[in-house]
Write a protein that holds these residues in place. Structure first.
Motif, PDB file in Angstrom:
ATOM      1  N   TYR A   3       7.477   4.578  -2.796  1.00  8.77           N
ATOM      2  CA  TYR A   3       7.627   3.481  -1.839  1.00  8.77           C
ATOM      3  C   TYR A   3       7.951   2.157  -2.523  1.00  8.77           C
ATOM      4  N   ASN A   4       7.451   1.996  -3.763  1.00  9.11           N
ATOM      5  CA  ASN A   4       7.683   0.714  -4.438  1.00  9.11           C
ATOM      6  C   ASN A   4       8.927   0.753  -5.325  1.00  9.11           C
ATOM      7  N   THR A  31       3.860  -3.351  -2.503  1.00  3.09           N
ATOM      8  CA  THR A  31       4.550  -2.738  -1.369  1.00  3.09           C
ATOM      9  C   THR A  31       3.545  -2.261  -0.326  1.00  3.09           C
ATOM     10  N   TYR A  32       3.756  -2.700   0.902  1.00  4.03           N
ATOM     11  CA  TYR A  32       2.902  -2.261   2.006  1.00  4.03           C
ATOM     12  C   TYR A  32       3.611  -1.179   2.805  1.00  4.03           C
ATOM     13  N   VAL A  33       2.829  -0.176   3.197  1.00  3.21           N
ATOM     14  CA  VAL A  33       3.426   1.000   3.835  1.00  3.21           C
ATOM     15  C   VAL A  33       2.675   1.365   5.109  1.00  3.21           C
ATOM     16  N   HIS A  34       2.384   0.339   5.900  1.00  2.00           N
ATOM     17  CA  HIS A  34       1.620   0.620   7.110  1.00  2.00           C
ATOM     18  C   HIS A  34       2.482   0.459   8.359  1.00  2.00           C
ATOM     19  N   ARG A  35       3.376   1.443   8.582  1.00  2.00           N
ATOM     20  CA  ARG A  35       4.233   1.451   9.772  1.00  2.00           C
ATOM     21  C   ARG A  35       4.677   0.035  10.134  1.00  2.00           C
ATOM     22  N   SER A  57       1.881  -7.368   6.758  1.00  2.00           N
ATOM     23  CA  SER A  57       0.905  -7.411   5.655  1.00  2.00           C
ATOM     24  C   SER A  57       1.462  -8.238   4.505  1.00  2.00           C
ATOM     25  N   MET A 107      -1.530 -16.215   1.814  1.00  2.00           N
ATOM     26  CA  MET A 107      -2.793 -16.476   1.106  1.00  2.00           C
ATOM     27  C   MET A 107      -2.538 -16.927  -0.324  1.00  2.00           C
ATOM     28  N   PHE A 150      -4.506  -3.197  16.190  1.00  2.00           N
ATOM     29  CA  PHE A 150      -4.497  -1.740  16.143  1.00  2.00           C
ATOM     30  C   PHE A 150      -5.526  -1.214  17.135  1.00  2.00           C
ATOM     31  N   THR A 207      -0.063   7.607  -2.253  1.00  2.00           N
ATOM     32  CA  THR A 207       1.311   7.725  -2.742  1.00  2.00           C
ATOM     33  C   THR A 207       2.079   8.760  -1.929  1.00  2.00           C
ATOM     34  N   SER A 230       2.444   7.056   5.590  1.00  2.00           N
ATOM     35  CA  SER A 230       1.280   6.617   4.804  1.00  2.00           C
ATOM     36  C   SER A 230       0.173   6.048   5.666  1.00  2.00           C
ATOM     37  N   ALA A 231       0.554   5.432   6.790  1.00  2.00           N
ATOM     38  CA  ALA A 231      -0.441   4.773   7.644  1.00  2.00           C
ATOM     39  C   ALA A 231      -1.284   5.776   8.412  1.00  2.00           C
ATOM     40  N   ASP A 232      -0.817   7.013   8.479  1.00  2.00           N
ATOM     41  CA  ASP A 232      -1.521   8.022   9.272  1.00  2.00           C
ATOM     42  C   ASP A 232      -2.983   8.143   8.847  1.00  2.00           C
ATOM     43  N   THR A 287      -4.828   6.096   7.141  1.00  2.00           N
ATOM     44  CA  THR A 287      -5.563   4.836   7.313  1.00  2.00           C
ATOM     45  C   THR A 287      -6.016   4.678   8.768  1.00  2.00           C
ATOM     46  N   GLU A 288      -5.086   4.912   9.681  1.00  2.00           N
ATOM     47  CA  GLU A 288      -5.411   4.700  11.098  1.00  2.00           C
ATOM     48  C   GLU A 288      -6.450   5.711  11.579  1.00  2.00           C
ATOM     49  N   ILE A 307      -6.323  -3.628   9.478  1.00  2.00           N
ATOM     50  CA  ILE A 307      -6.031  -2.442   8.680  1.00  2.00           C
ATOM     51  C   ILE A 307      -4.676  -2.615   8.000  1.00  2.00           C
ATOM     52  N   SER A 308      -4.565  -2.022   6.826  1.00  2.00           N
ATOM     53  CA  SER A 308      -3.273  -2.013   6.152  1.00  2.00           C
ATOM     54  C   SER A 308      -3.249  -0.882   5.131  1.00  2.00           C
ATOM     55  N   THR A 309      -2.056  -0.584   4.652  1.00  2.00           N
ATOM     56  CA  THR A 309      -1.889   0.491   3.676  1.00  2.00           C
ATOM     57  C   THR A 309      -0.956   0.026   2.570  1.00  2.00           C
ATOM     58  N   VAL A 310      -1.316   0.365   1.342  1.00  2.00           N
ATOM     59  CA  VAL A 310      -0.573  -0.072   0.160  1.00  2.00           C
ATOM     60  C   VAL A 310      -0.016   1.145  -0.571  1.00  2.00           C
ATOM     61  N   SER A 311       1.175   1.019  -1.131  1.00  2.00           N
ATOM     62  CA  SER A 311       1.670   2.088  -1.994  1.00  2.00           C
ATOM     63  C   SER A 311       2.482   1.520  -3.137  1.00  2.00           C
ATOM     64  N   THR A 312       1.873   1.453  -4.293  1.00  2.00           N
ATOM     65  CA  THR A 312       2.557   0.991  -5.500  1.00  2.00           C
ATOM     66  C   THR A 312       2.333   2.039  -6.591  1.00  2.00           C
ATOM     67  N   LEU A 324      -5.884  -7.036  -2.063  1.00  2.00           N
ATOM     68  CA  LEU A 324      -5.611  -7.586  -0.729  1.00  2.00           C
ATOM     69  C   LEU A 324      -6.931  -7.812   0.011  1.00  2.00           C
TER      70      LEU A 324
END
Lengths: 91, 356, 406
Positions: B118-119, B137-141, B147, B154, B234, C107, C139-141, C143-144, C156-161, C172
Motif C-alpha cells: 500500500y505504501n 499511508t492510510y488504508v481505511h476505505r 486520516s 496535527m 463510523f 499489510t 484493510s479496513a475490514d 479494523t471495523e 477508527i483508522s487503518t495504517v499500512s506502511t 497516530l
C-alpha cells in the motif's frame, strides 16, 4: 549462441519492461547494472525468475548473480555452460 | 489568532480532463460503462525514465499527480508525504495473486509483489525526491484520505513551518468489481454516467484517480482555500444520527447550517447506500445548493481527495462547474463548502473548506 | 499537551496466546518456530511461526458464537485487542464519556481467505459462506469488525506502511491524544500467514529455510510469523491514582530512507534519523537508553543498515540491543506493536531479551547483540527504543519510558 542472445534480449525487454527498446539497441556486452543499463536488485531477481522459468536454471544465492548477470553475453555464456552436462549425458 | 490550514497547491488525475489547469470540467466526458478509467498525462514529463520503466499504471498516475501538486504549490521538499488509498495498487496485487494461483506458487514476478504494498506510492515519491521526512499511508476505505488530513493538521499544529503533501489514490480493477458486485457495490445494468442519480437501482459505478494537496499554515500567493475541519463517522445507524453528527461538526467549527454556501455530496447513485445522505441533504440542507461528482469520477475509497480538489478550485475560482449537476445556483460569494461523503453505506465523512 | 501513557497490552503470536504466555517464552528463550500446520502451500517445508490454533479454535477463544465471515487476521486482532482493553480495565458497555479510538495496521488484511476463495468469489454462480469474504481483502475490514465488537465509535483508522505499520498506528494514536481529539486509543496491528506473503518474500530471496539469525554474520533472511498485538494509550486525565501503567510513550519518529523501493541504505541513514528524532523528542541523550528492541529481521540488508545506524548513534559500546524476530518470526504489520509489548514488558520487569541464534558478529560491525536474557539487579530498564522498518523506505522508532514510582 547468436540465437540465444537474441532470445534473451527479447525476454529481457519484456520481463524488465524496457519500454521502447528493440533487441538491436541492446548491446550484449553492455553492463546491465550500474552505469550501463541501470538495472537494480529487483531486476536481478526478475532475471533469476526468467532463467528458472525459461531455462530451468536455478540460482539460489542472489550474490552468484553479480558475475553471471554482468551483461547479456555473460548470461548467455552461463546458460550455454549449464546446458553442457545435459548434452554430455545424451552423447 | 488561531492556526489556519491552507491548501497551497492541488492536482487531480481522474476520468475527466483534470490535469490541465486551464480548464475546469468545461467539457465533461460522458461514459456509458460501469468501470471508468483515468485520462492520463504524459508520464515522462513528471517521472524519470529509469524508475518509470517498472512503475505500474497507478504508481505512474499517483507520482504524476504528486509532482503536479508540488509544482502548483512551488514545494520542492515536503515535510511529510501522506497517502490514502482503499485498495492500493490493486492491479499488481491481483496480478501476483493470479500468477501464484495459476503457476502453483512457482515463477512469480518480484515486481508485482514489491508494488503490491500500500505504501509503494508514498515510498516512490520519497525516493524520487530523496525525502527523508515523515512518510505514511492510510488504508481505511473512505477514511484513508481524511486520516491523512487529520495527521497532517496535527503535525502542522506541532510545527507551523511544516508543509505536507497529502494524496488519495485508487485504481479500477475488474476482479474486484466482479467480486464485490456480490455484495451490491456496483450496478448490474450498464448506466450512462450522467444518469447515475436517476438510475433508481442498487450499486454505483467504479472509478479511480489520484489527487494531491499541499497543506501548510501559511497563506501563499497560490493558496486555494483553508481546511477548517475533518470528521469521520463510523457505525451511523440512521439519518437522525448522521444529521446530528453533521450539525455537531459544524457547531464544533463555530458555524451553523446557514453558513454553508455549497454542499459537495458523495452521492453514488445507489438507492440503498445514498438513503441517509439524501435525507440529510433534503432535511438539513433544504436551502443549500448541493453538487455531485461521482458521476464524473466513479466511486472509489479515496474519492474525497478528488472532492477536495473540487472544493479548492471552486473556492479559488468562485465558480461551480455545470458538470457538477448542482441542485440550484450558488449565490456569490462562495465562502464555505461542506463535503459530505458516504462510501458503500459504511463510512461517512465530512470536510469543511473556507474561502481565503 | 497531554502525555501519553500505556495502560493496557495484549498479544497473540507463535510464542503465546496472551501476554503472560508470551513473557514466559521470552524469558525462557523459547522460539515459536515450527512447521506449517494451518496453511496449505507448496512451500510447506519452509519453517514458520504459526499461532497453533485453527480459525474455529480462535473464534472460541475470542468468545464469538458466530465468526462467519471473520478472517484469521480479524480473529487474531480481536483476541489481542480484547486482552488490551481488559488489561486497561476499560468497560466499553458503560458510557464513560471518554472519547475512544481504535487504530489498527495490516499489510495483507484478509488475503489468507481471499487467496483461498479467489476463484470461487469470481464466479457469480457459486454460493456459500465463502461469499462473506467478498470484501475482506480491504484493510479496513478487520479494523471495523473489531471496533464494532469492542464498541469503539469515536475514531477508527487503518495504517499500512509494510513492516513498520503498527508502529505508525501507535504514532497516530499518540498524536490524537496529545492534540486532545481522543482520551484513549487502542493501537496495534495484525497479520495472519498467507501464501501471498510467503511467495512474495520467497521470490525476493529473503526467506530463510533455516531458523533466522538476526545480526549474525551467517544470517540469510527472515522467517514469517503471524500474530496481533495492541496497546492502550491514554491521556494524563485518564491516568488516575492506582491504575497500572506499563510505561509512557515519550518519543516517536517516522522517517524515510529514500534509498530504494525495498532495500535499506547500507549506512542506515533513515534508521539513524528515526532513532535520533525519537530520542530528541523525549529530551534524552543516547546514553540514557537502556535497551533497543531492534527491527533485526535477519536479512543481510536490514541488519547491516540497522547495525550501522546503532553504531553511528551509540558508538562501539551501545546499550543492550537485540532482535526478537527469532522468537516470533517476522509478523509484518503486527511486528511494531508486538515489540512495543515486549518493550513495555522489559520496562516492567527490568529485563532485556537475548538475541536467539546469534553466534558470530557481523564483519562490518564492531557491535553485537545481547545473547542471553539480562534481568533483575544488573539492569534497570528506564528507556526502551523499539525499531520497525519496512519496504518503501519506511523507518519508525518508538521510545517507551518507565514512569516514576512504577
Amino acid at each position: 549462441m547468436d540465437q540465444l542472445i537474441l532470445e534473451l534480449k527479447k525476454e529481457l525487454i519484456e520481463r524488465l519492461n524496457l519500454e521502447g527498446m528493440t533487441p538491436e539497441e541492446l548491446d550484449e556486452n553492455m553492463p546491465l547494472f550500474g552505469e550501463g543499463l541501470g538495472l537494480d536488485s529487483i531486476d536481478a531477481l526478475e532475471i533469476i525468475v526468467l532463467l528458472d522459468k525459461n531455462y530451468q536454471i536455478k540460482i539460489t544465492d542472489p550474490k552468484d548473480g553479480k558475475k553471471i548477470f554482468y551483461s547479456i553475453k555473460t548470461i548467455a555464456d552461463y546458460i550455454t555452460e549449464q546446458r553442457k552436462p545435459v548434452a554430455n549425458t545424451t552423447i | 489568532m488561531s492556526l489556519k490550514y491552507y491548501i497551497q497547491g492541488v492536482s487531480a488525475i481522474s476520468p475527466q480532463q483534470t490535469f490541465d489547469r486551464t480548464v475546469f470540467l468545461d467539457e465533461p466526458v460522458h461514459y456509458e460503462e460501469n468501470i471508468i478509467k483515468s485520462i492520463t498525462p504524459d508520464f515522462k514529463l513528471y517521472i524519470h525514465p529509469v524508475p518509470l520503466r517498472r512503475m505500474s499504471r497507478i504508481i505512474r498516475i499517483g507520482m504524476s499527480a504528486a509532482k503536479m501538486c508540488m509544482q502548483d504549490a512551488d514545494l520542492a521538499m515536503p515535510d511529510g508525504i501522506i497517502t490514502g488509498t482503499g485498495y492500493g495498487c490493486a492491479d499488481d496485487t491481483i496480478k501476483f495473486l493470479e500468477e501464484m494461483l495459476v503457476n502453483k506458487e512457482q515463477h512469480l514476478t518480484p515486481t508485482h509483489f514489491t508494488q503490491s504494498t500500500y505504501n509503494a506510492l508514498s515510498g516512490s515519491i520519497a525516493l524520487s525526491l530523496k525525502c527523508n521526512n515523515y512518510n505514511t499511508t492510510y488504508v481505511h476505505r473512505a477514511f484513508s484520505f481524511e486520516s491523512g488530513i487529520m495527521d497532517a493538521m496535527m503535525q502542522i499544529a506541532d510545527d507551523s513551518a511544516k508543509r505536507f503533501l497529502i494524496g488519495g489514490f485508487d485504481e479500477t480493477d475488474i476482479h474486484h468489481y466482479t467480486i464485490t458486485s456480490r455484495v451490491g457495490y456496483y450496478k448490474k445494468e450498464v448506466v450512462k454516467n450522467f444518469e447515475l442519480y436517476s438510475s433508481g437501482t442498487v450499486g454505483t459505478i467504479q472509478g479511480e484517480g489520484a489527487s494531491f494537496i499541499t497543506l501548510g499554515a501559511s497563506q501563499t500567493e497560490n493558496s486555494y482555500c483553508t481546511i477548517d475541519g475533518v470528521k469521520t463517522a463510523f457505525g451511523i445507524k440512521d439519518a437522525e444520527e448522521l444529521k446530528q453528527t453533521v450539525v455537531k461538526f459544524l457547531h464544533g467549527n463555530g458555524i451553523s447550517i446557514a453558513d454553508i454556501d455549497l454542499v459537495i455530496s458523495g452521492r453514488s447513485g445507489c438507492v440503498v447506500n445514498d438513503r441517509l445522505l439524501i435525507e440529510v441533504n433534503t432535511d438539513v440542507f433544504a436551502d443549500t445548493p448541493i453538487a455531485y461528482y461521482k458521476h464524473l469520477t466513479g466511486d472509489y475509497s479515496a474519492s474525497s481527495a478528488f472532492a477536495t480538489w473540487l472544493a479548492s478550485r471552486i473556492l479559488k475560482e468562485q465558480k461551480v462547474p455545470g458538470a457538477l449537476l448542482a441542485s440550484k445556483d450558488t449565490a456569490a460569494p462562495i465562502k464555505k463548502i461542506l463535503y459530505l461523503n458516504q462510501y458503500m453505506g459504511g463510512e461517512y465523512s465530512m470536510i469543511l473548506f473556507s474561502k481565503i | 499537551m497531554s502525555r501519553v501513557y500505556i495502560t493496557g497490552i495484549g498479544a497473540i503470536s507463535a510464542i503465546g496466546n496472551d501476554v503472560e504466555e508470551t513473557f514466559q517464552s521470552l524469558i525462557e528463550e523459547r522460539s515459536g518456530i515450527g512447521t506449517m500446520d494451518y496453511l496449505e502451500s507448496v512451500h510447506s517445508a519452509i519453517p514458520v511461526f504459526e499461532v497453533k490454533l485453527s480459525d474455529e479454535e480462535l473464534a472460541r477463544m475470542a468468545g464469538l458464537s458466530d465468526a462467519k465471515g471473520l478472517t484469521r487476521t480479524t480473529l487474531l486482532a480481536f483476541i489481542a485487542a480484547q486482552q488490551a482493553v481488559k488489561d486497561a480495565g476499560m468497560d466499553m458497555s458503560v458510557d464513560s464519556g471518554l472519547r475512544t479510538g481504535f487504530i489498527s495496521a495490516t499489510t495483507c488484511g484478509g488475503m489468507r481467505e481471499f487467496e483461498k476463495y479467489y476463484h470461487d468469489l469470481l464466479d457469480p454462480d457459486k454460493k456459500g459462506d465463502f461469499a462473506l469474504f467478498a470484501d475482506t481483502l480491504d484493510s479496513a475490514d478487520h479494523t471495523e469488525k473489531v471496533a464494532a465488537i469492542i464498541g469503539v465509535k469515536d475514531y477508527i483508522s487503518t495504517v499500512s506502511t509494510a513492516c513498520s505499520s503498527s508502529s505508525n498506528a501507535i504514532i497516530l494514536g499518540a498524536q490524537l491524544i496529545k492534540h486532545g481529539h481522543l482520551d484513549r486509543v487502542i493501537c496495534g496491528g495484525a497479520d495472519s500467514l498467507c501464501k501471498f506473503t510467503i511467495n512474495g518474500f520467497k521470490i525476493l530471496m529473503i526467506l530463510d529455510s533455516e531458523p533466522c539469525r538476526p545480526f549474525d554474520q551467517s544470517r540469510a533472511g527472515i522467517n514469517l510469523g503471524e500474530g496481533a498485538a495492541y496497546i492502550v494509550l491514554e491521556s494524563d486525565a485518564c491516568v488516575k491514582d492506582g491504575r497500572t501503567i506499563w510505561g509512557e510513550l515519550t518519543g516517536y519518529s517516522n522517517t524515510n530512507d529514500a534509498f530504494h523501493q525495498t532495500a535499506s541504505s547500507p549506512n542506515g541513514d533513515g534508521a539513524l534519523l528515526a532513532m535520533q528524532h525519537a530520542i530528541e523528542m523525549a529530551g534524552l541523550s543516547p546514553a540514557e537508553i537502556s535497551y533497543i528492541n531492534a527491527h533485526g529481521t535477519a536479512t543481510e540488508n536490514n541488519d547491516l543498515a540497522e547495525g550501522m545506524a546503532i553504531q553511528r548513534l551509540f558508538g562501539d559500546e551501545p546499550p543492550a540491543f537485540s532482535s526478537t524476530k527469532a522468537y516470533t518470526g517476522h509478523t509484518l504489520a503486527a511486528a511494531g506493536s508486538l515489540e512495543a509489548v515486549f518493550s513495555l514488558l522489559a520496562i516492567a520487569n527490568d529485563t532485556v531479551y537475548g538475541n536467539l541464534n546469534f553466534k558470530k558478529q557481523m564483519d562490518e560491525l564492531n557491535i553485537s547483540p545481547v545473547i542471553i536474557n539480562i534481568d533483575g539487579d544488573p539492569i534497570v530498564v528506564h528507556h526502551v527504543l523499539s525499531n520497525s522498518f519496512g519496504f518503501g523506505g519506511s523507518n519508525t522508532s518508538l521510545l517507551f519510558s518507565k514512569v516514576k514510582d512504577q
